[in-house]
Enzyme design. Structure first.
Site, PDB file in Angstrom:
ATOM      1  N   SER A  16       0.872  -1.180   0.000  1.00 37.82           N
ATOM      2  CA  SER A  16       0.000   0.000   0.000  1.00 37.82           C
ATOM      3  C   SER A  16       0.904   1.225   0.000  1.00 37.82           C
ATOM      4  O   SER A  16       2.060   1.149   0.435  1.00 37.82           O
ATOM      5  CB  SER A  16      -0.940  -0.004   1.215  1.00 37.82           C
ATOM      6  N   GLU A  18       1.321   5.454   0.767  1.00 32.12           N
ATOM      7  CA  GLU A  18       0.772   6.615   1.479  1.00 32.12           C
ATOM      8  C   GLU A  18       1.221   7.925   0.826  1.00 32.12           C
ATOM      9  O   GLU A  18       2.385   8.084   0.463  1.00 32.12           O
ATOM     10  CB  GLU A  18       1.240   6.562   2.941  1.00 32.12           C
ATOM     11  N   ASP A 110      -1.995  14.764  16.625  1.00 29.25           N
ATOM     12  CA  ASP A 110      -1.231  15.510  17.633  1.00 29.25           C
ATOM     13  C   ASP A 110      -1.755  16.930  17.735  1.00 29.25           C
ATOM     14  O   ASP A 110      -2.281  17.481  16.766  1.00 29.25           O
ATOM     15  CB  ASP A 110       0.252  15.548  17.238  1.00 29.25           C
ATOM     16  N   PHE A 218      12.798  13.931  11.742  1.00 34.89           N
ATOM     17  CA  PHE A 218      11.493  13.317  11.872  1.00 34.89           C
ATOM     18  C   PHE A 218      11.564  12.087  12.786  1.00 34.89           C
ATOM     19  O   PHE A 218      10.680  11.842  13.604  1.00 34.89           O
ATOM     20  CB  PHE A 218      10.992  12.946  10.476  1.00 34.89           C
ATOM     21  N   HIS A 268       3.732  -1.199   3.809  1.00 34.51           N
ATOM     22  CA  HIS A 268       3.084   0.095   3.584  1.00 34.51           C
ATOM     23  C   HIS A 268       4.202   1.115   3.322  1.00 34.51           C
ATOM     24  O   HIS A 268       5.063   1.319   4.181  1.00 34.51           O
ATOM     25  CB  HIS A 268       2.281   0.479   4.840  1.00 34.51           C
TER      26      HIS A 268
HETATM   27  P1  FAD Z   1      -3.478   6.598  19.973  1.00 34.85           P
HETATM   28  O1  FAD Z   1      -3.539   5.181  19.539  1.00 34.85           O
HETATM   29  O2  FAD Z   1      -4.712   7.213  20.536  1.00 34.85           O
HETATM   30  O3  FAD Z   1      -2.289   6.711  21.043  1.00 34.85           O
HETATM   31  C1  FAD Z   1      -1.679   7.956  21.316  1.00 34.85           C
HETATM   32  C2  FAD Z   1      -0.924   7.907  22.629  1.00 34.85           C
HETATM   33  O4  FAD Z   1      -1.860   7.905  23.707  1.00 34.85           O
HETATM   34  C3  FAD Z   1      -0.079   6.658  22.830  1.00 34.85           C
HETATM   35  O5  FAD Z   1       1.059   7.030  23.555  1.00 34.85           O
HETATM   36  C4  FAD Z   1      -0.978   5.742  23.645  1.00 34.85           C
HETATM   37  O6  FAD Z   1      -0.238   4.798  24.367  1.00 34.85           O
HETATM   38  C5  FAD Z   1      -1.656   6.777  24.556  1.00 34.85           C
HETATM   39  N1  FAD Z   1      -2.985   6.393  25.028  1.00 34.85           N
HETATM   40  C6  FAD Z   1      -3.930   5.656  24.397  1.00 34.85           C
HETATM   41  N2  FAD Z   1      -5.038   5.535  25.169  1.00 34.85           N
HETATM   42  C7  FAD Z   1      -4.785   6.228  26.302  1.00 34.85           C
HETATM   43  C8  FAD Z   1      -5.538   6.503  27.491  1.00 34.85           C
HETATM   44  N3  FAD Z   1      -6.776   6.029  27.644  1.00 34.85           N
HETATM   45  N4  FAD Z   1      -4.964   7.251  28.443  1.00 34.85           N
HETATM   46  C9  FAD Z   1      -3.712   7.756  28.293  1.00 34.85           C
HETATM   47  N5  FAD Z   1      -2.950   7.533  27.203  1.00 34.85           N
HETATM   48  C10 FAD Z   1      -3.487   6.792  26.217  1.00 34.85           C
HETATM   49  N6  FAD Z   1      -0.910  12.160  12.157  1.00 34.85           N
HETATM   50  C11 FAD Z   1      -1.698  13.085  11.536  1.00 34.85           C
HETATM   51  O7  FAD Z   1      -1.903  14.181  12.051  1.00 34.85           O
HETATM   52  N7  FAD Z   1      -2.267  12.807  10.319  1.00 34.85           N
HETATM   53  C12 FAD Z   1      -2.106  11.617   9.693  1.00 34.85           C
HETATM   54  O8  FAD Z   1      -2.643  11.403   8.604  1.00 34.85           O
HETATM   55  C13 FAD Z   1      -1.288  10.624  10.325  1.00 34.85           C
HETATM   56  N8  FAD Z   1      -1.096   9.416   9.749  1.00 34.85           N
HETATM   57  C14 FAD Z   1      -0.364   8.461  10.400  1.00 34.85           C
HETATM   58  C15 FAD Z   1      -0.216   7.189   9.821  1.00 34.85           C
HETATM   59  C16 FAD Z   1       0.530   6.204  10.450  1.00 34.85           C
HETATM   60  C17 FAD Z   1       0.644   4.841   9.806  1.00 34.85           C
HETATM   61  C18 FAD Z   1       1.170   6.484  11.689  1.00 34.85           C
HETATM   62  C19 FAD Z   1       2.003   5.432  12.361  1.00 34.85           C
HETATM   63  C20 FAD Z   1       1.034   7.735  12.279  1.00 34.85           C
HETATM   64  C21 FAD Z   1       0.263   8.733  11.658  1.00 34.85           C
HETATM   65  N9  FAD Z   1       0.080  10.000  12.222  1.00 34.85           N
HETATM   66  C22 FAD Z   1      -0.706  10.937  11.589  1.00 34.85           C
HETATM   67  C23 FAD Z   1       0.719  10.352  13.505  1.00 34.85           C
HETATM   68  C24 FAD Z   1      -0.208  10.111  14.697  1.00 34.85           C
HETATM   69  O9  FAD Z   1      -1.344  10.960  14.630  1.00 34.85           O
HETATM   70  C25 FAD Z   1       0.590  10.402  15.964  1.00 34.85           C
HETATM   71  O10 FAD Z   1       1.601   9.454  16.122  1.00 34.85           O
HETATM   72  C26 FAD Z   1      -0.238  10.542  17.234  1.00 34.85           C
HETATM   73  O11 FAD Z   1       0.621  11.068  18.255  1.00 34.85           O
HETATM   74  C27 FAD Z   1      -0.807   9.238  17.771  1.00 34.85           C
HETATM   75  O12 FAD Z   1      -1.843   8.788  17.033  1.00 34.85           O
HETATM   76  P2  FAD Z   1      -2.449   7.312  17.324  1.00 34.85           P
HETATM   77  O13 FAD Z   1      -3.592   7.128  16.427  1.00 34.85           O
HETATM   78  O14 FAD Z   1      -1.369   6.309  17.323  1.00 34.85           O
HETATM   79  O15 FAD Z   1      -2.978   7.560  18.829  1.00 34.85           O
END
Ligand code: FAD
Length: 297
Positions: A16, A18, A110, A218, A268
């Site tokens: 895939s 991105e 973020d 990064f 990916h």
């Molecule tokens: P989550 O899975 O919600 O986790 C975030 C953090 O919170 C982790 O440290 C987790 O351990 C912690 N956490 C989870 N649940 C709880 C809780 N209940 N209490 C306290 N802490 C908790 N960013 C963008 O802005 N746009 C994008 O399009 C984008 N695409 C991405 C694609 C990929 C494949 C990856 C790997 C990252 C991407 N990111 C993107 C970055 C991502 O948004 C950041 O890494 C963000 O900080 C975490 O997102 P997440 O979905 O992993 O969060």
């Protein structure tokens, strides 16, 4: 001899690609050209990121539908829940579904400017909550993020792994990983995930290096280690883009082949909207243009 090694090149890996939403007409033309060049590799899907803090909502929506309608490739929209209410997110998801988009990469995102993340009372708090919300809206194919070297703000590696399990339990279909250069870290993470009962497919995110200095910056921000050997490989190549490109392709090919010897069959690619490196790497992995044949057959 590792029996898996004998299999390399026999099975076509699943890939895939991105992309990110382009900021100008010229950048959009480059992206569409990239899509046209990569489409014949018949990726499982392609995806378009969502800007930091949800800032590219409309641009992401526009380009996702343009790519899917123009190329016929299943196209995923990334969707973050940071800075938005549940209602706003649900509206975006419904609009995506109505526009024919069936795949979402569901993320927390973020806070803008590196500020600490704050849960909004009327929002989806974390990606696991977003996945559960999306499941209530439509039967999307949902990917989530995973971190072989642990998410930078996670309290611990175990907590972060539990978080991946929560995303799986909420209904995610696969995890795409943050990029990494320490392949052993990915393999250990995959083993730990399996040992903790996570059955979700974990697809390694591969970043072909176009600009080493930027990749290093990064990597620091997202917690990916940059091994000394990688630094040495790229040392002194800033002014020689052709050589750098060849080195970058070799590094990614070696990484993918190593992963293949450990049974990995899906990749990916973070293309950075460029076709060249991803095309070359896929060719090494045995992926040939086949979409035209499939259409003709
Ligand atoms: P989550 O899975 O919600 O986790 C975030 C953090 O919170 C982790 O440290 C987790 O351990 C912690 N956490 C989870 N649940 C709880 C809780 N209940 N209490 C306290 N802490 C908790 N960013 C963008 O802005 N746009 C994008 O399009 C984008 N695409 C991405 C694609 C990929 C494949 C990856 C790997 C990252 C991407 N990111 C993107 C970055 C991502 O948004 C950041 O890494 C963000 O900080 C975490 O997102 P997440 O979905 O992993 O969060």
């Amino acid at each position: 001899r590792d029996p898996a090694a004998a299999d390399i090149g026999r099975r076509d890996p699943i890939v895939s690609f991105e992309f990110f939403p382009p900021k100008s007409d010229a950048a959009e033309a480059t992206l569409m050209e990239t899509v046209t060049r990569l489409a014949p590799l018949a990726p499982d899907f392609v995806s378009v990121t969502y800007g930091a803090g949800g800032t590219t909502r409309d641009r992401t929506f526009g380009i996702v539908t343009k790519i899917q309608d123009g190329s016929g490739l299943p196209t995923a929209s990334h969707l973050t829940c940071v800075g938005a209410s549940r209602e706003e997110i649900d509206d975006v998801a419904r609009a995506l579904w109505a526009a024919g988009i069936r795949r979402i990469v569901a993320l927390r995102g973020d806070a803008p400017g590196g500020a600490p993340y704050q849960v909004r009372p009327d929002g989806y708090a974390y990606a696991a909550d977003l996945v559960a919300g999306l499941r209530r809206i439509a039967p999307f194919d949902i990917s989530v993020a995973a971190y072989p070297e642990t998410h930078p703000s996670a309290p611990s590696a175990d907590f972060d792994l539990d978080n991946l399990k929560r995303k799986a339990d909420a209904g995610a279909d696969r995890a795409l990983t943050q990029f990494f250069f320490d392949t052993d870290a990915f393999l250990r993470f995959r083993d730990r995930a399996a040992a903790s009962g996570i059955t979700l497919p974990i697809v390694p995110g591969i970043l072909p290096i176009t600009n080493f200095a930027r990749t290093k910056e990064f990597s620091q921000a997202c917690g990916a280690a940059v091994p000394d050997w990688l630094e040495m490989l790229f040392e002194g190549l800033d002014e020689t883009p052709d050589t750098r490109q060849l080195v970058a392709a070799s590094v990614a090919v070696e990484q993918c082949r190593l992963l293949q010897t450990h049974g990995v069959e899906e990749f990916h690619f973070y293309t950075l909207n460029r076709a060249e490196l991803t095309l070359a790497i896929c060719r090494f992995l045995g992926i040939r243009p086949r979409r035209a044949e499939a259409v003709a057959a």
